[in-house]
Design an enzyme around this catalytic site. Structure first.
Site, PDB file in Angstrom:
ATOM      1  N   ASP A 309       0.981  -1.139   0.203  1.00 58.20           N
ATOM      2  CA  ASP A 309      -0.145   0.020   0.195  1.00 58.20           C
ATOM      3  C   ASP A 309       0.761   1.210   0.072  1.00 58.20           C
ATOM      4  O   ASP A 309       1.782   1.214   0.702  1.00 58.20           O
ATOM      5  CB  ASP A 309      -0.902   0.115   1.201  1.00 58.20           C
ATOM      6  CG  ASP A 309      -2.248  -0.729   1.102  1.00 58.20           C
ATOM      7  OD1 ASP A 309      -2.562  -0.647  -0.094  1.00 58.20           O
ATOM      8  OD2 ASP A 309      -2.796  -1.631   1.950  1.00 58.20           O
ATOM      9  N   GLN A 382     -19.281  17.077   0.231  1.00 56.74           N
ATOM     10  CA  GLN A 382     -20.149  17.502  -0.813  1.00 56.74           C
ATOM     11  C   GLN A 382     -19.508  18.696  -1.298  1.00 56.74           C
ATOM     12  O   GLN A 382     -19.178  18.721  -2.543  1.00 56.74           O
ATOM     13  CB  GLN A 382     -21.469  18.009  -0.257  1.00 56.74           C
ATOM     14  CG  GLN A 382     -22.510  17.267  -0.143  1.00 56.74           C
ATOM     15  CD  GLN A 382     -22.509  16.512   1.275  1.00 56.74           C
ATOM     16  OE1 GLN A 382     -22.424  17.230   2.060  1.00 56.74           O
ATOM     17  NE2 GLN A 382     -22.846  15.142   1.290  1.00 56.74           N
TER      18      GLN A 382
END
Lengths: 696, 557
Positions: A309, A382
């Protein structure tokens, strides 16, 4: 695991190991190891010969000494195994203390009841509050808490465990220090993580690994051949003596034959084999890695593809601000100042790094921003932005500062009627091309510039990957970043390949593809969605901080949750195999010298005439004093070499990251060549000593 | 050595090295189904054979089926040869009216020729009819060699196929090896031998009147055709009792050179074939190098021992001399041929040790046709296993992991002949029946017994002629030794092929231990020598070594 015995021969380990090595003389224990079983049977036969000697009054000091040293050979081999096990036992004892006997608060049908921890079953719900010991392995289903895991990891700093997400797993035996959590039990009694750990360190459930089995079979085959070679020898010897007309010229007594046999069968590796395996697992534990089986440790040595990773393994884990790139007509100081203001309340590492960079580049100190005048706007998924709104005294927004992804800021600015400058657009593209992350800063509708955030590659990682490449191991970086970013970091870190936009499904597919082409794959993971890939990988290392699902899917757990450790795990696996190979080679090479010691001693009488020894005395190239001292020296050498090699067996042969040919050349020279020469020297020295002491 | 000797030895080696890629390449093309020199001509014959036999060469066999077909075929051959010998008295082509062969000897001989050993407890001209020689022995000379090649092919396929289960078709391998390789080569060689004066006739033996006025029966027969294949197929069973020391089998220096060359030709070339079939010529050359080094070392030791002092001409033909006899002796024992052009019983202890040693190493120095290479591959698996551990990986060969199953099987294949030699030789010196055959007591007698079982258990077939081998004891025990030596190696080799075929092939990387370099060659030689030495050093000490030391003190046996 906090306290590991540091020295190989810790004084408090020696005495129990010595006792244990006598207890292991039980043939039922030796049964597992045919080489040592044969040695023990030989020693027993010689003991009978000595007893018969005593009964008939024909006392032979030679036979007694041979018998004693044969027993020592077995005891020394037992001692090696007991030492390796002893080190694990010490750790197991401290782990056992952590195993809780306390009552658990089980929640059932909305009511709480107190039951012993041992009665907990899978899927029971348990409540734990501050200072409670967690009664069993489980997943946090409600709440968040600080947990002290030092009993298992040796790390004293407490860690956060919370429901949902990738930090939900708790381990039985650890202690909650604050808050309250509800845990869903995931293990049956007796099969908890702690139980498995204890089992592993004690070596109680140790099964032979595939390579160990193969090697044992090789040793067994050799033992059988040597049995035939030695026990056909009386026939040939008797024929030779008879046809020479000297029926008593060959020394074919049982102790001599057993001596030859024990010297020839691979007692060195046979005696040390299980110690090598146990200490391999022990070395893993010392690095706080729990291997769930010896097989996994061995597989680690075979791995030739590492899936790593990016975050935490290759990069430091957080992106760091590295430059302020202002829009045309904007002073760099202004950009830095505004960016810092936007980040003051941003507790993320990225945010903090912006504050720090502004400070170091422009000596801008972080200011206290009075609460009533400022309203912080946290990052949200958002808006993709964060920032701060300054209010005028009437409470109306006067000045809005935002930082965020280019697209989000563009929308924000255009919404306010502003324009997103072309130059900034280019800067954004440039930064993205370099693999860094652009963060656009705007004050109201004025776009001020871009902050460049970069992944910082860990120091020394490039050299590490170069070493892996030399060992024939390919590294693949896994990242959720886009291909551009991924490529830039991959190039900087020096990995061989990368996977951008990686999803768990793609990871799994990649592992399968690699395996289909014959590769062995290792990976680390922590999240639940890593579980399938961890299970599929040949070596799957789960982070202790991860989810229970991940920990169960992998075949190793890293208690430190340090993904870089994968590299060390591979090295330990290789070292384990190398140690076995090296000692096998050494053991077999030893036989040549022993033949030259024992064969002339047995047959020197053949065709001897007129006080001169027979022609086979020419094979006594070490010029050992007498037939008896020659045989005794060989047997003593054979016993002592086991003791001499215990440290090597426990520590493992020295490991270097070079190609296979170089490793082989070195080990062959050291253990093959050394194994050929060492006994010539050793046996001669022992012979001199025996003569000086007057024992023969 | 004279200059001529040196030139001849160099020519021998040069020709061997030159022909290895030529013949090896041809064989690789034949066995992989490519077009090769003779395939165009002989393909119709091959198809015809399959049609007659009702066999589909495309059908792939698993290892068990392959082994089953091989064993059934060999059993059939053994029984046929046994019957032929027992009944030769009533069968045609028997101009000397030789009676049926006694059962013990017939069984020994049948086993001997089906196992590619060609141990001869009989003297051909005094025992066997022309029919038995031609239909029995010569046929087995071909098919036993072809069987060896078939096993090698199956093993090669097992090592190279990826995650497969099958190893090819035994019948097809058998037919191709015989039709495309053994038949053309031996036909060519037979013609040259005939041209050089090797007899080839079905006429009865000739009675001649000697100069002294006595009478002598001169044996004849179809020798050339059998001599060619016995050399090429590493069989070694002579048409006449004294084998290629007989002037009718080996009349001229040219026939001697060719016969000697034919011994090593196919085993050497197969290393190249193997290299091509596993996709790396270097792999083949590495094995060739290891074999050649072992061969030359043996030759050097034997030559030194034979030429020392005044030179040892005992038991040698004056028309060949020492160097040719030693070269033949080294080649015939290295390859499991067993034909001789001099009497090995008369070799000096040093040269005798080399001949003995070549066999005790398991017939892997070139070795039998196919058998030498698959034997060497067993050693390679063991070498790779030990070396592989030392580089810190699960050992692998050609990218396939060598695990417990393969290690066990390779150990069986390598150690079964070793164990047989030790146990049977010990039985021989323990029993009056065994001891009775020894012609020279003392260390040389031990060497005789050891040689007999080394030769049979490793399917060589040469003999220290001093031992009287045609007794019940040696016929039956030798027969068992030959069966163990042959099939205790073939079955494990095929089983390994089967298990390897199913494994995945890991691509090579710097972490892979290379099996085609000098280091591996050295290591392989080391393991071969070490296994042989550790097993046999005690008994060799009491045999040739003791004899050598006594010889230095002036005692001769």
């Amino acid at each position: 695991m906090a306290k590991h015995p540091t020295s190989l021969f810790d004084a408090h380990l020696l005495r129990p190991a010595a006792l244990e090595s006598l207890r292991k003389l039980d043939p039922r224990v030796q049964w597992r190891n045919p080489v040592m079983l044969v040695t023990e049977l030989g020693a027993a036969l010689c003991t009978l010969v000595v007893l018969r000697d005593l009964a008939t009054g024909a006392f032979s000091p030679f036979n007694v000494q041979i018998t004693v040293w044969l027993w020592f050979t077995v005891v020394f081999a037992n001692f090696a195994e007991a030492m390796a096990e002893g080190r694990g036992k010490a750790q197991a004892d401290s782990l056992r203390k952590a195993r809780t006997q306390a009552l658990a608060r089980r929640r059932r049908d909305g009511r709480e009841e107190k039951v012993p921890a041992t009665q907990l079953r899978r899927d029971d719900l348990v409540v734990c509050e501050a200072s409670d010991v967690i009664p069993a392995d489980g997943d946090v289903t409600e709440g968040i808490a600080m947990v002290d895991e030092s009993a298992i990891t040796g790390e004293s700093a407490p860690v956060v465990r919370e429901s949902g997400g990738d930090r939900s797993a708790v381990t039985g035996g650890t202690r909650v220090i604050s808050d309250r959590i509800v845990i869903r039990v995931t293990s049956e009694p007796g099969h908890t993580f702690l139980d498995r750990m204890i089992g592993m360190v004690e070596g109680a459930k140790r099964q032979k690994t595939p390579n160990e089995t193969a090697l044992s079979l090789l040793l067994l085959g050799m033992t059988l051949v040597f049995l035939l070679a030695v026990f056909t020898l009386p026939a040939f010897g008797a024929y030779s003596a008879a046809s020479a007309g000297q029926p008593h010229a060959a020394d074919l007594s049982l102790p001599v034959l057993v001596s030859l046999l024990v010297c020839l069968i691979p007692t060195t590796i046979g005696g040390l084999l299980s110690a090598i395996g146990i200490s391999g697992i022990d070395r893993m534990i010392r690095r706080n890695v729990m291997a769930m089986s010896g097989r996994a440790v061995e597989a680690a040595g075979d791995v030739d593809v590492l899936l790593l990773d990016k975050t935490g393994t290759i990069t430091l884990g957080n992106r760091v601000a590295t430059a302020f790139l202002p829009a045309p007509g904007v002073a760099p100081e202004r950009l830095a100042d505004v960016a810092q203001l936007a980040s003051l309340a941003d507790e993320t590492p990225e945010g903090r790094s912006i504050v720090v960079l502004a400070k170091t580049q422009f000596n801008l100190r972080g200011r206290e921003v009075a609460e009533p005048h400022a309203e912080f706007v946290p990052f949200s998924a958002q808006t993709q932005m964060s920032g701060v709104d300054f209010l005028n005294p009437s409470g109306r927004p006067a000045r809005g500062i935002r930082k965020g992804a280019a697209d989000a800021v563009r929308a924000y600015v255009e919404d306010l009627g502003g324009l997103f400058p072309k130059a900034v657009e280019r800067t954004v593209e440039d930064i993205a091309r370099q693999g860094a992350t652009p963060l656009v800063v705007t004050e109201g509708r004025d776009v001020l510039g871009v902050v460049q955030l970069k992944d910082v590659v860990k120091g020394g990682i490039q050299e590490r990957f170069a070493r892996l490449r030399k060992m024939g191991i390919r590294t693949v970086m896994i990242t959720g970043d886009n291909a551009l970013t991924a490529a830039a970091i991959a190039a900087e870190a020096g990995v061989d390949d990368f996977m951008a936009h990686a999803t768990p499904e793609q990871k799994l597919k990649r592992i399968r593809d690699e395996q289909a082409t014959g590769h062995l794959v290792a990976m680390t993971g922590d999240g639940t969605n890593d579980a399938p890939a961890l299970a599929q990988a040949d070596v799957g290392v789960a982070m202790n901080t991860g989810t229970q699902a991940a920990r169960e899917a992998g075949n190793m757990v890293d208690l430190d949750s340090n993904p870089t450790k994968l590299i060390e795990i591979v090295e330990i696996g290789k070292q384990l195999l190398m140690t076995r190979g090296a000692l096998t080679t050494f053991s077999i090479a030893n036989d040549v010298a022993k033949y030259f010691a024992i064969l002339p001693a047995m047959f020197v009488g053949l065709y001897a005439a007129g006080g001169h020894p027979g022609p086979l005395a020419a094979l006594n190239i070490m010029h050992l004093a007498s037939p008896h001292s020659a045989i005794l020296s060989a047997v003593i050498f054979n016993a002592l070499i086991i003791v001499a090699l215990i440290p090597l067996a426990l520590r493992g042969v020295r490991y270097r990251a070079v190609g296979a040919s170089a490793v082989l050349r070195r080990n062959l020279l050291l253990y093959g060549g050394g194994g050929l020469v060492a006994p010539f020297v050793g046996i001669k020295l022992i012979d001199l000593t025996l003569v000086a002491l007057g024992w023969v | 050595m004279t200059t001529l000797d040196t030139v001849q030895v160099l020519l021998y080696l040069g020709l061997l090295i030159a022909c290895t890629p030529w013949l090896g390449g041809y064989m690789a093309r034949v066995f992989t189904g490519e077009r090769a020199g003779l395939t165009g001509w002989l393909a119709p014959v091959e198809r015809c054979i399959y049609r007659l036999a009702g066999c589909d060469p495309q059908v792939e066999m698993r290892w068990t089926t392959y082994a089953g077909a091989l064993l059934a075929f060999n059993l059939f051959g053994l029984l046929a040869l046994l019957g032929l010998q027992l009944l030769q008295g009533v069968l045609p082509l028997n101009p000397q009216h030789l009676p049926g062969v006694p059962f013990g000897l017939a069984l020994n001989t049948a086993i001997s020729f089906t196992t590619n050993t060609n141990w001869q407890a009989y003297s051909g001209e005094a025992t066997l009819s022309y029919l038995t020689q031609m239909l029995g022995l010569t046929v087995q000379n071909f098919v036993s060699a072809a069987t060896g090649i078939a096993v090698l092919l199956a093993l090669t396929r097992g090592l190279t196929r990826r995650s497969g289960t099958t190893l090819g078709n035994f019948w097809a391998d058998l037919v191709r090896a015989t039709l495309y390789i053994l038949l053309p080569l031996s036909s060519g060689l037979a013609l040259v031998l005939v041209a050089q004066g090797v007899v080839q006739t079905l006429a009865p033996y000739i009675m001649v009147h000697t100069v002294e006025g006595g009478q002598q029966l001169i044996p004849l027969g179809p020798a050339a055709s059998q001599v060619a294949i016995k050399q090429l197929g590493t069989n070694g069973g002579g048409f006449f009792g004294v084998n290629s020391a007989h002037p009718f089998e080996n009349p001229t220096p040219l026939t001697n050179f060719l016969e000697m060359f034919a011994i090593l030709l196919i085993p050497a070339a197969l290393t190249y074939t193997y290299g091509r079939m596993v996709g790396s010529r270097r792999q083949g050359w590495a094995i060739f190098a290891a074999m050649l080094i072992l061969f030359l070392s043996g030759f050097a030791v034997a030559l030194t021992a034979e030429t020392g002092h005044t030179g040892n001409m005992e038991g040698k033909e004056t028309r060949f001399g020492i160097v040719n006899s030693v070269l033949w002796a080294t080649a015939t024992t290295a390859a499991s041929n067993g034909s001789v052009n001099a009497m090995h019983d008369s070799l000096s202890p040093g040269a005798g040790l080399v001949a003995l040693g070549n066999m005790l190493l398991g017939e892997v120095v070139f070795g039998g046709v196919g058998a030498g290479l698959y034997g060497m591959l067993m050693f390679m698996l063991l070498t790779v296993f030990m070396a592989g551990l030392m580089v810190g990986r699960t050992p692998e060969y050609l990218g396939k992991k060598v695990e417990a199953r393969e290690v066990t099987l390779a150990m069986v294949a390598v150690l079964a002949p070793c164990a047989t030699v030790l146990v049977f030789a010990a039985l021989a010196v323990l029993t009056p029946a065994g001891l009775a055959s020894i012609s020279n007591p003392g260390p040389h007698g031990l060497s005789q017994v050891l040689y007999a079982f080394a030769s049979t258990a490793n399917n060589n077939g040469s003999a220290f002629a001093g031992l009287n081998a045609n007794t019940g004891f040696y016929n039956y025990l030798g027969g068992i030794a030959m069966l163990i030596g042959r099939f205790a190696a073939i079955v494990p080799a095929l089983a390994i092929a089967g298990s390897m075929a199913g494994k995945k092939t890991a691509p090579p990387s710097p972490g892979t231990f290379p099996t085609d370099g000098a280091l591996f060659v050295v290591l392989l030689i080391g393991v071969v020598l070490l296994v042989g030495a550790l097993t046999f050093l005690p008994v060799l000490t009491l045999g040739p070594v003791l004899e050598h030391l006594l010889l230095q003190q002036g005692r001769v046996f």
